[in-house]
Write a protein that holds these residues in place. Structure first.
Motif, PDB file in Angstrom:
ATOM      1  N   ILE A  10      -4.005  -3.295  -1.682  1.00 32.87           N
ATOM      2  CA  ILE A  10      -3.924  -4.759  -1.681  1.00 32.87           C
ATOM      3  C   ILE A  10      -2.380  -5.044  -1.020  1.00 32.87           C
ATOM      4  O   ILE A  10      -2.246  -5.614  -0.118  1.00 32.87           O
ATOM      5  CB  ILE A  10      -4.027  -5.678  -2.723  1.00 32.87           C
ATOM      6  N   ASN A  11      -1.341  -4.369  -1.548  1.00 30.45           N
ATOM      7  CA  ASN A  11       0.012  -4.669  -1.330  1.00 30.45           C
ATOM      8  C   ASN A  11       0.325  -3.976  -0.044  1.00 30.45           C
ATOM      9  O   ASN A  11       1.167  -4.287   0.932  1.00 30.45           O
ATOM     10  CB  ASN A  11       0.730  -4.121  -2.412  1.00 30.45           C
ATOM     11  N   ALA A  12      -0.411  -2.953   0.246  1.00 32.91           N
ATOM     12  CA  ALA A  12       0.008  -2.203   1.403  1.00 32.91           C
ATOM     13  C   ALA A  12      -0.249  -2.914   2.694  1.00 32.91           C
ATOM     14  O   ALA A  12       0.294  -2.832   3.791  1.00 32.91           O
ATOM     15  CB  ALA A  12      -0.826  -0.955   1.734  1.00 32.91           C
ATOM     16  N   VAL A  13      -1.349  -3.688   2.836  1.00 28.48           N
ATOM     17  CA  VAL A  13      -1.758  -4.857   3.798  1.00 28.48           C
ATOM     18  C   VAL A  13      -1.011  -6.106   3.717  1.00 28.48           C
ATOM     19  O   VAL A  13      -0.288  -6.828   4.758  1.00 28.48           O
ATOM     20  CB  VAL A  13      -3.358  -4.991   4.114  1.00 28.48           C
ATOM     21  N   VAL A  14      -0.611  -6.450   2.498  1.00 28.59           N
ATOM     22  CA  VAL A  14      -0.055  -7.815   2.445  1.00 28.59           C
ATOM     23  C   VAL A  14       1.802  -7.553   2.763  1.00 28.59           C
ATOM     24  O   VAL A  14       2.078  -8.280   3.467  1.00 28.59           O
ATOM     25  CB  VAL A  14       0.067  -8.440   0.862  1.00 28.59           C
ATOM     26  N   TYR A  15       2.177  -6.202   2.503  1.00 27.13           N
ATOM     27  CA  TYR A  15       3.337  -6.055   2.733  1.00 27.13           C
ATOM     28  C   TYR A  15       3.815  -5.249   4.085  1.00 27.13           C
ATOM     29  O   TYR A  15       4.834  -4.495   4.049  1.00 27.13           O
ATOM     30  CB  TYR A  15       4.284  -5.426   1.746  1.00 27.13           C
ATOM     31  N   ALA A  16       2.596  -4.983   4.804  1.00 25.89           N
ATOM     32  CA  ALA A  16       2.753  -3.926   5.954  1.00 25.89           C
ATOM     33  C   ALA A  16       3.748  -4.571   6.857  1.00 25.89           C
ATOM     34  O   ALA A  16       3.975  -6.035   6.981  1.00 25.89           O
ATOM     35  CB  ALA A  16       1.262  -4.195   6.745  1.00 25.89           C
ATOM     36  N   SER A  18       3.923  -4.297  10.394  1.00 31.25           N
ATOM     37  CA  SER A  18       3.339  -4.487  11.747  1.00 31.25           C
ATOM     38  C   SER A  18       1.938  -4.880  11.620  1.00 31.25           C
ATOM     39  O   SER A  18       1.353  -4.382  10.720  1.00 31.25           O
ATOM     40  CB  SER A  18       3.566  -3.610  12.475  1.00 31.25           C
ATOM     41  N   ILE A  19       1.360  -5.593  12.756  1.00 33.79           N
ATOM     42  CA  ILE A  19      -0.156  -5.721  12.857  1.00 33.79           C
ATOM     43  C   ILE A  19      -0.624  -4.200  13.052  1.00 33.79           C
ATOM     44  O   ILE A  19      -1.755  -4.125  12.230  1.00 33.79           O
ATOM     45  CB  ILE A  19      -0.437  -6.388  14.073  1.00 33.79           C
ATOM     46  N   GLU A  20      -0.199  -3.252  13.588  1.00 34.36           N
ATOM     47  CA  GLU A  20      -0.820  -2.310  13.926  1.00 34.36           C
ATOM     48  C   GLU A  20      -0.740  -1.334  12.661  1.00 34.36           C
ATOM     49  O   GLU A  20      -1.837  -0.563  12.335  1.00 34.36           O
ATOM     50  CB  GLU A  20       0.190  -1.325  14.935  1.00 34.36           C
ATOM     51  N   GLU A  21       0.454  -1.279  11.585  1.00 37.51           N
ATOM     52  CA  GLU A  21       0.178  -0.765  10.399  1.00 37.51           C
ATOM     53  C   GLU A  21      -0.917  -1.318   9.352  1.00 37.51           C
ATOM     54  O   GLU A  21      -1.566  -0.683   8.739  1.00 37.51           O
ATOM     55  CB  GLU A  21       1.553  -0.641   9.713  1.00 37.51           C
ATOM     56  N   LYS A  22      -0.861  -2.669   9.383  1.00 36.08           N
ATOM     57  CA  LYS A  22      -1.785  -3.237   8.703  1.00 36.08           C
ATOM     58  C   LYS A  22      -3.236  -2.869   9.256  1.00 36.08           C
ATOM     59  O   LYS A  22      -3.996  -2.549   8.380  1.00 36.08           O
ATOM     60  CB  LYS A  22      -1.676  -4.887   8.907  1.00 36.08           C
ATOM     61  N   ASN A  23      -3.811  -2.929  10.686  1.00 28.04           N
ATOM     62  CA  ASN A  23      -5.023  -2.630  11.236  1.00 28.04           C
ATOM     63  C   ASN A  23      -5.289  -1.393  10.544  1.00 28.04           C
ATOM     64  O   ASN A  23      -6.443  -1.032  10.287  1.00 28.04           O
ATOM     65  CB  ASN A  23      -4.881  -2.893  12.585  1.00 28.04           C
ATOM     66  N   LYS A  24      -4.452  -0.381  10.816  1.00 23.08           N
ATOM     67  CA  LYS A  24      -4.795   1.212  10.394  1.00 23.08           C
ATOM     68  C   LYS A  24      -5.170   1.310   8.950  1.00 23.08           C
ATOM     69  O   LYS A  24      -5.961   1.805   8.701  1.00 23.08           O
ATOM     70  CB  LYS A  24      -3.766   2.066  10.725  1.00 23.08           C
ATOM     71  N   PHE A  25      -4.552   0.376   7.962  1.00 22.68           N
ATOM     72  CA  PHE A  25      -4.820   0.619   6.737  1.00 22.68           C
ATOM     73  C   PHE A  25      -6.155  -0.322   6.313  1.00 22.68           C
ATOM     74  O   PHE A  25      -6.820   0.577   5.746  1.00 22.68           O
ATOM     75  CB  PHE A  25      -3.570   0.166   5.864  1.00 22.68           C
ATOM     76  N   TYR A  26      -6.301  -1.119   7.065  1.00 17.96           N
ATOM     77  CA  TYR A  26      -7.573  -1.860   6.979  1.00 17.96           C
ATOM     78  C   TYR A  26      -8.774  -0.822   7.338  1.00 17.96           C
ATOM     79  O   TYR A  26      -9.874  -0.822   6.447  1.00 17.96           O
ATOM     80  CB  TYR A  26      -7.632  -3.130   7.507  1.00 17.96           C
ATOM     81  N   THR A  27      -8.598  -0.218   8.133  1.00 13.47           N
ATOM     82  CA  THR A  27      -9.610   0.988   8.724  1.00 13.47           C
ATOM     83  C   THR A  27     -10.016   1.904   7.696  1.00 13.47           C
ATOM     84  O   THR A  27     -10.893   2.240   7.517  1.00 13.47           O
ATOM     85  CB  THR A  27      -9.066   1.385  10.154  1.00 13.47           C
ATOM     86  N   TRP A  29      -9.251   1.746   4.495  1.00 13.00           N
ATOM     87  CA  TRP A  29      -9.639   0.842   3.346  1.00 13.00           C
ATOM     88  C   TRP A  29     -11.093   0.287   3.288  1.00 13.00           C
ATOM     89  O   TRP A  29     -11.420   0.034   2.352  1.00 13.00           O
ATOM     90  CB  TRP A  29      -8.454  -0.178   2.876  1.00 13.00           C
ATOM     91  N   ALA A  30     -11.632   0.087   4.410  1.00 11.78           N
ATOM     92  CA  ALA A  30     -12.863  -0.791   4.738  1.00 11.78           C
ATOM     93  C   ALA A  30     -14.056  -0.298   3.745  1.00 11.78           C
ATOM     94  O   ALA A  30     -14.687  -0.906   3.347  1.00 11.78           O
ATOM     95  CB  ALA A  30     -13.180  -0.672   5.960  1.00 11.78           C
TER      96      ALA A  30
END
Length: 221
Positions: A10-16, A18-27, A29-30
Motif C-alpha cells: 500500500i505504501n509503495a503506491v501511496v508514496y511512489a 512518479s506515475i511510472e513507478e506507481k503504475n509498475k508496482f500496480y502491475t 501487485w494486481a
C-alpha cells in the motif's frame, strides 16, 4: 507490524515518486491486490457505499462512473449492496483493469491516465453518479481533475468520494478542497454530506491505530 507485506505494498503506491513507478508496482501487485486489502481490513470503500445509497437514484436506468476503478472492488461492493444500475470504469493500470473486466461488472471500461489538463474519456453530462474510492490521496489522482468529474455528471447528479484522514494527506486535501470550494462558490456544486469513517481497520504505519477517513457527497447544480 502485523500485515507488514500488505502495508508495504500500500505504501509503495501511496508514496511512489512518479506515475511510472506507481503504475509498475500496480502491475506487479494486481494479482494479490484484493486479498491484501482485505487482510488490512480496508473498509473505506464499503463505508462510503453505505452512505452513497442515501443519495443515489438506485434504479436500473442509473448510470455510474467508477473513477480509478482498480480491480473493480468498489463496483463489486455496489452490486453486492444492491445497486441496480450500470457502471462504467476508468483505470490507468491495464493489469488492474483486466481483473476488473473479468468480474463482469462494467458496461464500458477505459484504460486511461487522468491528468489535471485534459477531459475524461467520456461525454460530459452523462452520469447520474461519479464515485471515487481511495484515489483522492497523495500521488494518485491530481486534484484539478475533479473539475472534469463534475462535468461528467448530469445536472442533479451526485459525486461521492472518500479520502484518508492523515497528516500525510493534509496538504493534498487542501489543494483538492480549494478546487471544490471554487465550484461551490460558482454555484456548480453543493456539499450534501461530510462524514468521518473507518478507512483501514487494522493499525497502520501512519498512526499505529486504525486509519480514519472521510466520505464526501456533492450534488451538481
Amino acid at each position: 507490524m502485523e500485515y507488514q507485506q500488505e502495508w508495504d505494498s500500500i505504501n509503495a503506491v501511496v508514496y511512489a515518486e512518479s506515475i511510472e513507478e506507481k503504475n509498475k508496482f500496480y502491475t506487479k501487485w494486481a494479482a494479490t491486490y484484493d486479498d491484501d486489502l482485505a487482510g488490512v481490513d480496508s473498509v473505506g470503500n464499503q463505508n462510503m457505499i453505505k452512505l452513497a445509497f442515501k443519495y443515489i437514484r438506485n434504479e436500473a436506468s442509473c448510470l455510474m462512473l467508477d473513477v480509478a476503478a482498480g480491480t473493480g472492488r468498489t463496483a463489486k461492493f455496489y452490486k453486492d449492496t444492491g445497486y441496480k444500475g450500470q457502471i462504467d470504469a476508468i483505470e490507468m493500470n491495464a493489469a488492474m483493469l483486466d481483473i476488473a473486466i473479468k468480474k463482469g461488472l462494467y458496461r464500458k471500461t477505459y484504460c486511461f491516465t487522468i491528468t489535471d489538463d485534459g477531459p475524461l474519456p467520456v461525454v460530459d453530462d452523462t452520469y447520474d453518479v461519479v464515485t471515487v474510492a481511495a484515489a483522492f490521496t497523495t500521488n494518485h489522482l491530481p486534484q484539478g481533475c475533479i473539475r472534469y468529474m463534475v462535468k461528467a455528471l448530469k445536472s442533479r447528479g451526485v459525486m461521492i468520494f472518500n479520502s484518508r484522514k492523515t497528516e500525510g494527506n493534509a496538504e493534498y486535501q487542501k489543494i483538492l478542497f480549494g478546487h471544490l470550494d471554487d465550484m461551490v462558490k460558482a454555484s456548480k456544486i453543493v456539499l450534501l454530506k461530510k462524514e468521518e469513517i473507518t478507512y483501514y481497520g487494522k493499525p497502520c504505519k501512519e498512526t499505529g491505530k486504525p486509519m480514519p477517513g472521510f466520505v464526501f457527497v456533492y450534488r451538481k447544480l
